[in-house]
Design a protein around this motif. Structure first.
Motif, short mmCIF file in Angstrom:
data_model
loop_
_atom_site.label_atom_id
_atom_site.label_comp_id
_atom_site.label_asym_id
_atom_site.label_seq_id
_atom_site.Cartn_x
_atom_site.Cartn_y
_atom_site.Cartn_z
N MET A 78 0.87 -1.33 0.06
CA MET A 78 0.02 -0.04 -0.07
C MET A 78 0.79 1.31 -0.07
O MET A 78 1.97 1.47 0.74
CB MET A 78 -0.92 0.00 1.30
CG MET A 78 -1.92 1.00 1.37
SD MET A 78 -3.25 0.55 2.42
CE MET A 78 -4.58 1.03 1.79
N ASN A 79 0.55 2.35 -0.73
CA ASN A 79 1.18 3.45 -0.91
C ASN A 79 0.83 4.66 -0.15
O ASN A 79 -0.46 5.02 -0.04
CB ASN A 79 1.28 3.78 -2.54
CG ASN A 79 2.33 5.09 -2.86
OD1 ASN A 79 2.58 5.69 -1.79
ND2 ASN A 79 2.45 5.44 -3.99
N PHE A 80 1.86 5.22 1.00
CA PHE A 80 1.32 6.15 2.02
C PHE A 80 2.09 7.39 1.50
O PHE A 80 2.28 8.16 2.53
CB PHE A 80 1.42 5.62 3.35
CG PHE A 80 0.49 4.69 3.68
CD1 PHE A 80 -0.83 4.68 4.16
CD2 PHE A 80 1.19 3.33 3.80
CE1 PHE A 80 -1.48 3.96 4.31
CE2 PHE A 80 0.14 2.32 4.21
CZ PHE A 80 -1.29 2.69 4.55
N ASN A 81 2.34 7.69 0.32
CA ASN A 81 3.09 8.93 -0.14
C ASN A 81 2.28 10.14 0.34
O ASN A 81 3.09 11.09 0.65
CB ASN A 81 3.50 9.22 -1.60
CG ASN A 81 4.56 7.90 -1.75
OD1 ASN A 81 5.43 7.55 -0.87
ND2 ASN A 81 4.52 7.55 -3.12
N TRP A 82 0.97 9.99 0.13
CA TRP A 82 0.24 11.05 0.62
C TRP A 82 0.29 11.53 1.93
O TRP A 82 0.35 12.91 2.34
CB TRP A 82 -1.37 10.86 -0.13
CG TRP A 82 -1.98 9.61 0.97
CD1 TRP A 82 -2.02 8.53 0.53
CD2 TRP A 82 -2.63 10.04 2.24
NE1 TRP A 82 -2.38 7.84 1.43
CE2 TRP A 82 -2.86 8.58 2.46
CE3 TRP A 82 -2.79 10.79 2.99
CZ2 TRP A 82 -3.45 8.12 3.49
CZ3 TRP A 82 -3.33 10.68 4.07
CH2 TRP A 82 -3.78 9.44 4.43
N LEU A 83 0.53 10.48 2.75
CA LEU A 83 0.68 10.82 4.53
C LEU A 83 2.07 11.21 4.53
O LEU A 83 2.00 12.30 5.39
CB LEU A 83 0.34 9.38 5.14
CG LEU A 83 0.52 9.50 6.66
CD1 LEU A 83 -0.46 10.35 7.13
CD2 LEU A 83 0.42 8.08 7.00
N ASP A 84 3.01 10.92 3.99
CA ASP A 84 4.13 11.68 4.18
C ASP A 84 4.10 13.11 3.65
O ASP A 84 4.80 13.78 4.42
CB ASP A 84 5.43 11.06 3.22
CG ASP A 84 5.86 9.62 3.80
OD1 ASP A 84 5.61 9.35 4.92
OD2 ASP A 84 6.25 8.95 2.84
N ASP A 85 3.50 13.47 2.71
CA ASP A 85 3.30 14.71 2.45
C ASP A 85 2.63 15.64 3.36
O ASP A 85 2.94 16.90 3.47
CB ASP A 85 2.59 14.89 0.95
CG ASP A 85 3.28 14.40 -0.21
OD1 ASP A 85 4.52 14.33 0.03
OD2 ASP A 85 2.71 14.27 -1.00
N ILE B 259 2.40 14.98 6.77
CA ILE B 259 3.31 15.04 7.64
C ILE B 259 4.26 16.19 7.57
O ILE B 259 4.46 16.96 8.42
CB ILE B 259 3.89 13.59 7.99
CG1 ILE B 259 2.90 12.66 8.59
CG2 ILE B 259 4.97 13.93 9.20
CD1 ILE B 259 3.39 11.16 8.60
N ASP B 260 4.93 16.15 6.40
CA ASP B 260 5.95 17.08 6.03
C ASP B 260 5.33 18.70 6.01
O ASP B 260 5.93 19.43 6.47
CB ASP B 260 6.42 17.06 4.73
CG ASP B 260 7.30 15.92 4.43
OD1 ASP B 260 7.89 15.32 5.36
OD2 ASP B 260 7.35 15.55 3.53
N PHE B 261 4.10 18.62 5.46
CA PHE B 261 3.31 20.07 5.58
C PHE B 261 2.94 20.47 7.11
O PHE B 261 3.27 21.72 7.47
CB PHE B 261 1.83 19.69 5.02
CG PHE B 261 0.98 20.94 5.05
CD1 PHE B 261 1.33 22.37 4.28
CD2 PHE B 261 0.09 21.00 5.86
CE1 PHE B 261 0.39 23.37 4.75
CE2 PHE B 261 -0.83 22.15 6.03
CZ PHE B 261 -0.63 23.32 5.39
N ILE B 262 2.67 19.43 8.01
CA ILE B 262 2.33 20.03 9.42
C ILE B 262 3.64 20.14 9.96
O ILE B 262 3.62 21.18 10.66
CB ILE B 262 1.62 18.57 10.03
CG1 ILE B 262 0.42 18.50 9.55
CG2 ILE B 262 1.69 18.68 11.67
CD1 ILE B 262 -0.19 17.09 10.07
N CYS B 263 4.72 19.47 9.90
CA CYS B 263 6.08 19.87 10.26
C CYS B 263 6.42 21.22 9.79
O CYS B 263 7.13 21.95 10.70
CB CYS B 263 7.14 18.80 9.84
SG CYS B 263 6.64 17.20 10.71
N ASP B 264 6.40 21.56 8.76
CA ASP B 264 6.62 22.77 8.08
C ASP B 264 5.76 24.05 8.79
O ASP B 264 6.27 25.04 9.16
CB ASP B 264 6.54 22.95 6.75
CG ASP B 264 7.39 22.36 5.67
OD1 ASP B 264 8.52 21.76 6.41
OD2 ASP B 264 7.08 21.93 4.63
#
Length: 134
Positions: free
Chosen positions: A1-8, A10-15
């Motif tokens: 299963m691809n969770f790239n959208w979740l990484d994006d 998480i990166d947005f929230i961290c920024d």
């Protein structure tokens, strides 16, 4: 299963979290005023602003600063004891050094307009670079 959208996400929230200031502005209103406000010739005390003439107003400016735990300041006093100057210093400080919304209330729209034209606009002119921010 691809969770790239979740990484994006998480990166947005961290920024977003990283962009939050880590501390309060380091200058109080009083410190900022003495460093940044230069009153023009023709005013009662031209030159760099100083609390030497009204030392009692320093504490009021400190309590209006974001570093203070004070949540509300109510000032009652006689005429011509620097209340208007304190209000203008506070407004200019929050416009220049610690931008945020500030509610300034008065008895009428006319008095607010008079304060802006007679007091706040000249204070903005007295702070180098503040006028250019607007």
């Amino acid at each position: 299963m691809n969770f790239n959208w979740l990484d994006d996400q998480i990166d947005f929230i961290c920024d977003c979290v990283d962009s939050i200031p880590s501390s309060l502005p380091h200058l109080t209103i009083a410190e900022w005023a003495e460093l940044n406000v230069v009153l023009p010739p023709g005013t009662p005390r031209p030159g760099r602003y100083s609390f030497d003439y009204t030392p009692y107003s320093r504490e009021l400016c400190e309590e209006l600063s974001p570093q203070s735990s004070t949540r509300e300041v109510i000032l009652c006093g006689g005429v011509q004891i620097t209340k208007t100057t304190i209000a203008a210093l506070g407004q200019a400080y929050y416009m220049d050094h610690a931008p945020k919304r500030v509610l300034f209330a008065s008895a009428s729209d006319g008095l607010i307009r008079k304060f802006r034209v007679d007091v706040l606009d000249p204070m903005i002119d007295a702070v180098r670079g503040l006028k250019e921010k607007f």
